[in-house]
Design an enzyme around this catalytic site. Structure first.
Site, PDB file in Angstrom:
ATOM      1  N   HIS A 175       0.878  -1.175   0.000  1.00  7.98           N
ATOM      2  CA  HIS A 175       0.000   0.000   0.000  1.00  7.98           C
ATOM      3  C   HIS A 175       0.906   1.213   0.000  1.00  7.98           C
ATOM      4  O   HIS A 175       1.153   1.818   1.034  1.00  7.98           O
ATOM      5  CB  HIS A 175      -0.883   0.037   1.245  1.00  7.98           C
ATOM      6  CG  HIS A 175      -1.896  -1.036   1.295  1.00  7.98           C
ATOM      7  ND1 HIS A 175      -2.814  -1.238   0.311  1.00  7.98           N
ATOM      8  CD2 HIS A 175      -2.150  -1.976   2.231  1.00  7.98           C
ATOM      9  CE1 HIS A 175      -3.596  -2.263   0.636  1.00  7.98           C
ATOM     10  NE2 HIS A 175      -3.203  -2.729   1.794  1.00  7.98           N
ATOM     11  N   LYS A 188     -13.323   3.099   7.913  1.00 11.62           N
ATOM     12  CA  LYS A 188     -14.042   3.793   6.834  1.00 11.62           C
ATOM     13  C   LYS A 188     -15.531   3.490   6.870  1.00 11.62           C
ATOM     14  O   LYS A 188     -16.370   4.332   6.555  1.00 11.62           O
ATOM     15  CB  LYS A 188     -13.446   3.387   5.480  1.00 11.62           C
ATOM     16  CG  LYS A 188     -14.069   4.097   4.280  1.00 11.62           C
ATOM     17  CD  LYS A 188     -13.188   3.973   3.052  1.00 11.62           C
ATOM     18  CE  LYS A 188     -13.158   2.557   2.542  1.00 11.62           C
ATOM     19  NZ  LYS A 188     -14.394   2.182   1.825  1.00 11.62           N
TER      20      LYS A 188
END
EC number: 4.1.1.31
Length: 895
Positions: free
Chosen positions: A158, A549
């Protein structure tokens, strides 16, 4: 109830003045020096007018923060410059941040060294941990805990490092020259030369393009991560073990070590194919070969260096018989090499042997099978032959000195450096099995099978340790785990590789069902065989990014804690040695924050001496870019792992969780409701795309992975990956993922419940903060995120979306959260108890403001109605991306 914006602006100005006055003299001198040299470079290259414009903006944003100048005047100044001039100014502020970050790193290193006086253990060090453990545990328990200790950092695919590798390298050269300039050992002439070289390197940094012009591929990411290994990790690991060994007992280096190699590095870079079609079986193979090349080169160099120093003569100590037999065997098998070594090192058998070992490592790297080692175990046997011979000849310090360091390095890194882990989405496996059953195979299914064959090849070449973990994202049932084993049988039949299939639980619902899935896994024959073979070890991964999230930071924190507690209890009930793999990001909105505090906040029983965590993007270089900082980071984490595994700490945590769970539940429920009321409102994803540089972030070419799932503008949060979600909010100076909903949660906890029963009130919330590490960590992280938020700048971004209702909702929650976090923590200002971090944030804020105004100019023009000419669009996008890069450097985090 919330503080007003003017009050907050006045407070911020006062805080910045305080931060400036508190700056240590050494740091102030470095910042001034680097700033002056950068100013000189800017004036030489762009002329005095460019430097004058940079200074005008710098003074203007400072005046605006002090409320001596309207913010609108700053915006008008920025709007009046040609785009080309705005781009140059953005470059200037970005370079300035790189230099300030460098100055702070140097100051941090000097501070660490100054604090390490040896008179008493450093806080959060291995010395401090062992001293506390000796008081709390018996000798047998301490020995058991040290024997079971594991720390597994995993470098992940990432990439959130916004800087180009060329920029990072340029900064490192500046760093080296700053160190030379500040060295007290340098004379006046050497200091003048260091000053000249420093100016030269800053000039080159200024001339180095900040933006990538080509997209990274996965192997670029692998090679970038190797810099941390080459420059830091390989040398730091034995220092960690030596530190632990010295803490456990006196005489380290003159006795058999009590510390064992407990660190094991992993990597997803080149193995994580979830949502990244660029990661193929070929890429995975190349990634492992790159790992092997770097570690074998490092081992060869270390063996050569140590071998050359082992000049102990056989005249002063009789070498061991096993070593002499081994040298005789080497002479028989490789007479020319043995003769040359004997000629160069007569009567120095240990030197001859270790240089022969170095030659064999080199042959292993070259694939010279006649001389190469077949495995790291074979190399370890040869090193222990040398160690035993040194002991028998009386050279105890040489036996347990550098030779022991090399043994520790081989035990840690093997011939593979880091275990490459494969990750793929559960849906991909299910579809592949459906296609195989139907007799039809797509290109993606063929790639899944090729990946499994590649794992088998890696294990045959480098051993099972090199690649055996297969992470299944979005695991919903045990069938998702069984699918991987079935696919492995399809790929290779009875020759299927050894696999430890790791479930990854990411959503709130999946976290709640995680123990049930593990129970189902125990019924799978393949899992039963692995448990029998590996001592009933099992690994489970918890996703912090997607849960935050989905639920918001407060609710996700509690949901993850519950999952940890339930899984720990499940492991005890089922006689499983469970390792929890924490999928944390670098940013606070993705589970980031101080790692040692996070460990101590884990549920009781969930650590048990083992900690595995992802290290992502800019975090890799922040934590492992310099040996002194890497040493401190690893010591802090290990300190926390040891302490969190003790009965006394576990009991305190369990007691606090039981007493304050009702309060936490109310906070979590209300915070999730507030969070969802915003993020699930109709039109929110589209609005978010307008008020942030979300669309443009993909153009930064941060990495090989697509920024979102699917094509087109995001229609819901599910379409967005967690990294651009957090990155984009940071750019707007809102930092919403790190705090949104917490204020509503804290407020609800103080209000009467439906039945009329009173809430706990602020006093009880303050007590929870003091006594429950989880709650304290949650609020401390939110406070850090709030401190990096700027209300006035944020309001200008939020206005771009044309939805004042959304803007008011966000700003109102910010005001509420800020006020209540301060009320609960008892702080009069944000980060009041974190002086170093507070100073860094407050000093940066005005300069980040400058870049934000430049970004707002570009973003407003790009979002305005009406067509732009291609060249104007390109120039505006360049300005926007440069400002994005600069803000990331200023805030010191991206996603």
């Amino acid at each position: 109830m919330a503080a007003t914006a003017p009050q907050q602006a006045t407070s911020s100005a006062a805080e910045r003045h305080s931060a400036v006055s508190e700056m240590p003299d050494e740091l102030r001198a470095d910042v001034r020096l680097l700033g002056e040299l950068l100013g000189r470079v800017i004036a030489e290259d762009g002329g005095p007018d460019l430097l004058a414009d940079v200074e005008r903006l710098r003074k203007a944003v400072i005046a605006a923060r002090r409320r001596e100048k309207p913010v609108d005047e700053v915006a008008e100044m920025v709007a009046g410059w040609p785009i080309e001039r705005a781009v140059q100014i953005a470059r200037a502020f970005t370079c300035y941040f790189h230099l300030v970050n460098l100055a702070e790193e140097h100051f941090r290193i000097r501070t660490l060294r100054a604090r390490d006086t040896g008179e008493e253990p450093l806080p959060e060090s291995l010395d401090a941990a062992v001293a506390e453990l000796k008081n709390d545990l018996g000798a047998e328990e301490l020995t058991r805990l040290i024997a079971e200790l594991e720390f597994r950092p995993v470098l992940t695919a990432h990439p959130t490092e916004a800087r180009r590798r060329a920029v990072v390298t340029a900064i490192q050269r500046v760093s080296a020259q700053l160190g030379e300039y500040n060295s007290p050992e340098r004379g006046a002439h050497e200091r003048r030369e260091a000053h000249r070289r420093l100016l030269e390197e800053i000039d080159l940094l200024w001339r180095t393009a900040q933006l990538r012009h080509t997209k990274l591929d996965p192997l670029d990411e692998v090679r970038t991560a190797m810099a941390a290994f080459d420059e830091t990790l390989f040398r730091t690991v034995p220092r960690i073990y030596r530190s632990l060994d010295a803490a456990l007992a006196e005489g380290s280096g003159t006795r058999e070590p009590l510390a064992r190699a407990f660190i094991r590095y992993g990597s997803w870079i080149g193995g994580d194919r979830d949502g990244n079609p660029n990661v193929t079986s070929r890429v995975t193979r190349e990634a492992v070969l790159i790992h092997a090349e770097h570690v074998l080169t490092a081992l060869e160099n270390a063996a050569t260096r140590i071998g050359r120093t082992l000049t102990a003569s056989a005249s002063y100590g009789t070498p061991g018989a096993e070593l002499m037999d081994a040298l005789a065997g080497a002479t028989d098998d490789h007479p020319e090499l043995a003769f040359e070594l004997g000629k160069r090192s007569p009567r120095e058998p240990h030197r001859q042997w270790l240089l022969f070992v170095a030659a064999r490592i080199a042959a292993t790297r070259r694939r010279d099978l006649d001389l190469a080692y077949r495995s790291p175990d074979e190399l370890l046997r040869d090193l222990r032959v040398c160690q035993a011979s040194l002991l028998s000849s009386g050279a105890t310090r040489q036996a347990y000195g550098e030779v022991q360091h090399l043994i520790w390095q081989v035990e840690t890194f093997g011939f593979h450096l880091a275990e490459l882990e494969v990750r793929q989405h559960s849906q991909v496996h299910a579809q592949s099995l459906e296609e195989i059953a139907a007799g039809e195979r797509s290109e993606r299914t063929e790639e899944v099978l090729a990946t499994l064959r590649m794992i088998a090849w890696i294990q045959e070449r480098f051993g099972v340790r090199a690649c055996s973990r297969y992470v299944v994202s979005f695991t919903r049932t045990s069938d998702d785990i069984a699918a991987v084993y079935k696919l492995a049988e399809h790929a290779l039949g009875s020759r299927a590789p050894v696999l430890d299939v790791v479930p990854l639980f990411e959503s709130g619902e999946d976290l709640a069902n995680s123990a049930r899935v593990l129970t189902g896994m125990l019924e799978l024959p393949a899992v039963q065989r692995r448990l029998e073979a590996n001592g009933r070890r099992m690994e489970v991964m918890l996703g912090y990014s997607d849960s935050a999230k989905e639920l918001g930071p407060a609710a996700a924190t509690l949901k993850l804690y519950d999952a940890q507690a339930e899984l720990a209890a499940w492991a005890v009930a089922n006689d499983v040695r469970l390792t929890l793999f924490h999928g944390r990001g670098g940013a606070l909105g993705r589970g980031g924050g101080p790692a040692n505090r996070a460990v101590l906040a884990q549920a009781p029983g969930s650590v048990a001496g083992r900690f595995k965590v992802t290290e992502q993007g800019e975090v890799i270089f922040a934590r492992y870019g310099h040996p002194a900082i890497a040493l401190r980071h690893i010591e802090q984490v290990t300190n926390a792992v040891l302490l969190a595994s003790t009965p006394s700490v576990e009991a305190r945590t369990a007691d606090a969780a039981a007493r304050y769970r009702r309060v936490a539940d109310r906070v979590a429920a209300a915070s999730e409701q507030a969070y969802r009321s915003l993020t699930e409102a109709p039109g929110f994803p589209e609005w978010f795309g307008l008020v942030s540089p979300l669309e443009e972030i993909g153009s930064l070419r941060l990495g090989s992975r697509p920024a979102r799932r699917g094509l087109g503008a995001p229609r819901s949060l599910d379409d967005l990956r967690a990294i651009p979600w957090v990155f984009a909010w940071a750019q707007t100076r809102v930092n919403l993922p790190g705090w949104y909903g917490l204020g509503s949660g804290l407020l609800a906890a103080t209000e009467p419940v439906d039945g009329g029963a009173p809430g706990p009130g602020l006093d009880e919330l303050r007590q929870v903060y003091k006594e429950w590490p989880l709650f304290a960590s949650m609020l401390d992280n939110a406070e850090m995120s709030l401190a990096k938020t700027d209300r006035a700048i944020a309001a200008r971004y939020l206005a771009l979306g044309g939805r004042q209702d959304f803007a008011d909702q966000v700003l109102g929650e910010y005001d509420l959260t800020r006020q209540l976090v301060l009320a609960v923590t008892g702080h009069s200002r944000l980060l009041e108890n974190r002086r170093v971090l507070s100073r860094a944030v407050q000093l940066r804020d005005p300069y980040v403001d400058a870049l934000s105004h430049l970004q707002l100019r570009a973003l407003s023009a790009l979002r305005a109605e009406g067509d732009l000419a291609d060249d104007e669009h390109e120039r505006l996008e360049t300005l926007l991306l440069l400002s994005v890069n600069g803000v990331a450097a200023g805030l010191q985090n991206t996603g």
